[in-house]
Design a protein around this motif. Structure first.
Motif, short mmCIF file in Angstrom:
data_model
loop_
_atom_site.label_atom_id
_atom_site.label_comp_id
_atom_site.label_asym_id
_atom_site.label_seq_id
_atom_site.Cartn_x
_atom_site.Cartn_y
_atom_site.Cartn_z
N UNK A 5 -14.96 41.33 -100.73
CA UNK A 5 -15.52 42.14 -101.82
C UNK A 5 -14.70 41.92 -103.09
N UNK A 6 -15.37 41.91 -104.23
CA UNK A 6 -14.71 41.57 -105.49
C UNK A 6 -14.48 42.80 -106.36
N UNK A 7 -13.25 42.90 -106.88
CA UNK A 7 -12.92 43.92 -107.87
C UNK A 7 -12.30 43.23 -109.08
N UNK A 8 -12.38 43.87 -110.23
CA UNK A 8 -11.81 43.31 -111.45
C UNK A 8 -10.80 44.29 -112.04
N UNK A 9 -9.81 43.74 -112.74
CA UNK A 9 -8.82 44.56 -113.41
C UNK A 9 -8.32 43.84 -114.64
N UNK A 10 -7.88 44.60 -115.63
CA UNK A 10 -7.27 44.02 -116.82
C UNK A 10 -5.82 43.62 -116.57
N UNK A 11 -5.23 44.05 -115.46
CA UNK A 11 -3.84 43.73 -115.16
C UNK A 11 -3.72 42.24 -114.85
N UNK A 12 -2.54 41.69 -115.11
CA UNK A 12 -2.32 40.25 -114.99
C UNK A 12 -1.24 39.95 -113.97
N UNK A 13 -1.30 38.76 -113.38
CA UNK A 13 -0.23 38.26 -112.53
C UNK A 13 -0.45 38.52 -111.05
N UNK A 14 0.11 37.62 -110.25
CA UNK A 14 -0.03 37.75 -108.80
C UNK A 14 0.54 39.06 -108.29
N UNK A 15 1.67 39.49 -108.87
CA UNK A 15 2.27 40.75 -108.40
C UNK A 15 1.34 41.92 -108.63
N UNK A 16 0.55 41.88 -109.71
CA UNK A 16 -0.42 42.95 -109.93
C UNK A 16 -1.63 42.84 -109.01
N UNK A 17 -1.92 41.62 -108.55
CA UNK A 17 -2.96 41.48 -107.52
C UNK A 17 -2.53 42.23 -106.27
N UNK A 18 -1.25 42.16 -105.92
CA UNK A 18 -0.73 42.92 -104.78
C UNK A 18 -0.84 44.43 -105.04
N UNK A 19 -0.49 44.86 -106.27
CA UNK A 19 -0.54 46.28 -106.58
C UNK A 19 -1.96 46.84 -106.50
N UNK A 20 -2.91 46.10 -107.04
CA UNK A 20 -4.31 46.55 -107.00
C UNK A 20 -4.83 46.49 -105.56
N UNK A 21 -4.46 45.44 -104.82
CA UNK A 21 -4.89 45.35 -103.41
C UNK A 21 -4.35 46.53 -102.61
N UNK A 22 -3.11 46.94 -102.89
CA UNK A 22 -2.54 48.10 -102.20
C UNK A 22 -3.34 49.36 -102.52
N UNK A 23 -3.62 49.58 -103.80
CA UNK A 23 -4.38 50.76 -104.21
C UNK A 23 -5.79 50.74 -103.60
N UNK A 24 -6.45 49.58 -103.67
CA UNK A 24 -7.79 49.45 -103.11
C UNK A 24 -7.78 49.78 -101.62
N UNK A 25 -6.79 49.25 -100.90
CA UNK A 25 -6.70 49.47 -99.45
C UNK A 25 -6.54 50.95 -99.12
N UNK A 26 -5.68 51.63 -99.87
CA UNK A 26 -5.49 53.07 -99.63
C UNK A 26 -6.78 53.83 -99.90
N UNK A 27 -7.45 53.48 -100.98
CA UNK A 27 -8.70 54.18 -101.32
C UNK A 27 -9.78 53.94 -100.27
N UNK A 28 -9.84 52.73 -99.72
CA UNK A 28 -10.80 52.49 -98.65
C UNK A 28 -10.45 53.32 -97.42
N UNK A 29 -9.16 53.43 -97.13
CA UNK A 29 -8.73 54.26 -95.99
C UNK A 29 -9.05 55.73 -96.23
N UNK A 30 -9.10 56.13 -97.49
CA UNK A 30 -9.43 57.52 -97.82
C UNK A 30 -10.94 57.77 -97.74
N UNK A 31 -11.71 56.72 -97.53
CA UNK A 31 -13.14 56.90 -97.34
C UNK A 31 -14.02 56.44 -98.49
#
Length: 473
Positions: free
Chosen positions: A281-307
């Motif tokens: 599944x694809x999401x977009x963000x204005x944040x830049x850099x591989x490290x921010x890809x990890x940060x957004x992936x972490x947030x996305x994962x938590x939100x999916x776990x929250x339902x």
């Protein structure tokens, strides 16, 4: 609240003391007022036991200590001896403020790098999804439109539970919390349990406090043991992979995220931000850099776990502003909090992907902290920068030139380096030599608006210096 009720589970009190009303609690003798409960905590610079007399003179109802010596000295006063005064302070603070953690969904983020951005991403996303959510972290605490500046990443236990109470009374359902290793080791969030938690990564930092990486990891691990629902771990990090291998000992569901995890992601970066594909599944963000890809992936994962569904989340990470985290203050001029070798490398790699003509890096290292990382910071800057301006960070009680000399030990190509100890002058130097297609990174202080020199805290902001420069040209 009656003293006996406040300490009922942890201390036996004489009946004549137990029924007395506690008007406030503190571990700072300067804050003591009539009928306050004073916790005499032995700190790293001062010992609260030295201020017991002052506390009683100001009207303290009673004093809690874990010092046998202090207990014997004041044996005819209302001094309560306990095994661990710091831990009891947190327990009492939670109870005094009505155990607000029990009425809120707590989401904790820990790790060396990425805590602030991940918490900000979650904070913004949850509020955009229509659920009033508070934040407690390095930059600020509170709810949207009513945030206040933070003093430390994880506040003192009294401030922590007081803030949770205020967030709860404002009607929030969730609180996203940066949980530091100091906060965990010093019981600042005890006895709160978290509904969801995330481990981002671990690299050398705070070893002046933890001594070694094993102790540092053990401190971070405490958050995972205090999580009720789901733990998310970055298994691309070697320490995260180790923790994930221990998932059988955690009392909750443990999931992974990373390039090959339960939430597996890949990403594409352009000048305007990231397109991230997570489990197809694809999401977009204005944040830049591989490290921010990890940060957004972490947030996305938590939100999916929250339902939350993917449809809810695909555009929720756009237009997110994180103060002092790869913040573009002026065109191609970035301010970032990176103050570890790992964080500096990640930021410089992200800027390299923008394909600038040159990268000019301005940075220093803090005094009285982690001396071993200084040459490593120099080595990273040399590897990924075309020009380096070494300056002061927060020198505290060290000689800035000595700190700079230790950074220089890690740099072989000295011709790349210019030394400008005054931080403002260093920033201005970099901006003056910058060409249109160059990128300037000012690293180390990020959102901070102060500089610590000796025992003085002086107003200073990297961003303000940059804006002032461009307003004057």
């Amino acid at each position: 609240m009656k003293l006996g009720e406040l300490l009922r589970e942890v201390a036996q009190l004489p009946s004549e003391l137990a029924w007395k009303e506690v008007k406030g609690i503190t571990d700072n003798s300067k804050e003591v007022k009539a009928n306050f409960l004073f916790f005499a905590i032995k700190g790293f610079k001062t010992d609260g036991n030295a201020y017991i007399e002052e506390a009683f003179n100001k009207g303290a109802l009673a004093v809690v200590t874990d010092s046998q010596r202090a207990f014997k000295t004041y044996k005819n006063r209302n001094v309560i001896l306990v095994k661990n005064a710091r831990k009891l302070l947190s327990f009492a603070a939670a109870k005094f403020f009505g155990n607000p953690h029990k009425s809120l969904r707590l989401i904790g983020v820990t790790g060396t790098n990425g805590k602030t951005t991940t918490t900000f991403v979650l904070y913004h996303a949850l509020n955009r999804l229509g659920t009033l959510t508070g934040i407690i972290g390095t930059v600020k605490k509170g709810i949207p439109q009513k945030e206040t500046a933070s003093v430390r990443t994880t506040p003192s236990s009294i401030e922590f539970f007081k803030t949770l109470k205020e967030i709860k009374e404002a009607g929030a359902e969730n609180v996203v919390i940066e949980v530091s290793s100091h906060g965990l080791e010093l019981y600042r969030t005890y006895p709160a349990e978290f509904d969801y938690s995330c481990f981002t990564n671990l690299s050398p930092e705070h070893l002046d406090f933890h001594v070694n990486m094993e102790n540092y990891l053990t401190a971070k691990e405490k958050l995972l043991f205090r999580t009720k629902n789901t733990v998310l771990i970055n298994t691309d990090d070697k320490y995260g992979s180790f923790l994930y291998g221990l998932k059988g000992i955690f009392s909750c569901k443990t999931l992974s995220y990373g390039k090959d995890g339960d939430f597996a992601f890949s990403f594409i970066q352009n000048r305007n931000g990231l397109t991230i594909t997570i489990n197809g599944e694809t999401v977009r963000t204005n944040l830049k850099g591989e490290f921010n890809a990890y940060n957004v992936a972490a947030a996305y994962s938590i939100l999916r776990c929250m339902g939350y569904r993917h449809e809810d989340l695909k555009n929720v990470f756009l237009d997110i502003y994180v103060p002092g985290r790869l913040e573009e203050v002026a065109p191609n001029v970035f301010v970032d909090y990176a103050h570890t070798p790992d964080a500096l490398e990640k930021v410089l790699k992200a800027l390299r992907e923008l394909k600038p003509s040159k990268i000019i890096t301005v940075f220093g290292c803090g005094g009285d902290r982690d001396r071993e990382k200084r040459p490593l910071m120099g080595k990273v800057a040399e590897r990924f920068s075309d020009k380096i301006v070494i300056t002061s960070d927060n020198p505290r009680n060290e000689d800035p030139e000595k700190i700079i000399a230790e950074i220089l030990e890690g740099i072989e190509e000295k011709e790349k380096v210019e030394i400008v100890p005054d931080r403002k002058e260093a920033i201005l130097k970099a901006l003056k030599v910058k060409e249109p297609n160059d990128v300037v990174l000012i690293a180390g202080k990020g959102h901070e608006n102060y500089q610590i020199v000796g025992d003085k805290v002086i107003h200073f902001s990297d961003s303000e210096v940059v804006r002032g420069f461009y307003e004057s040209v």
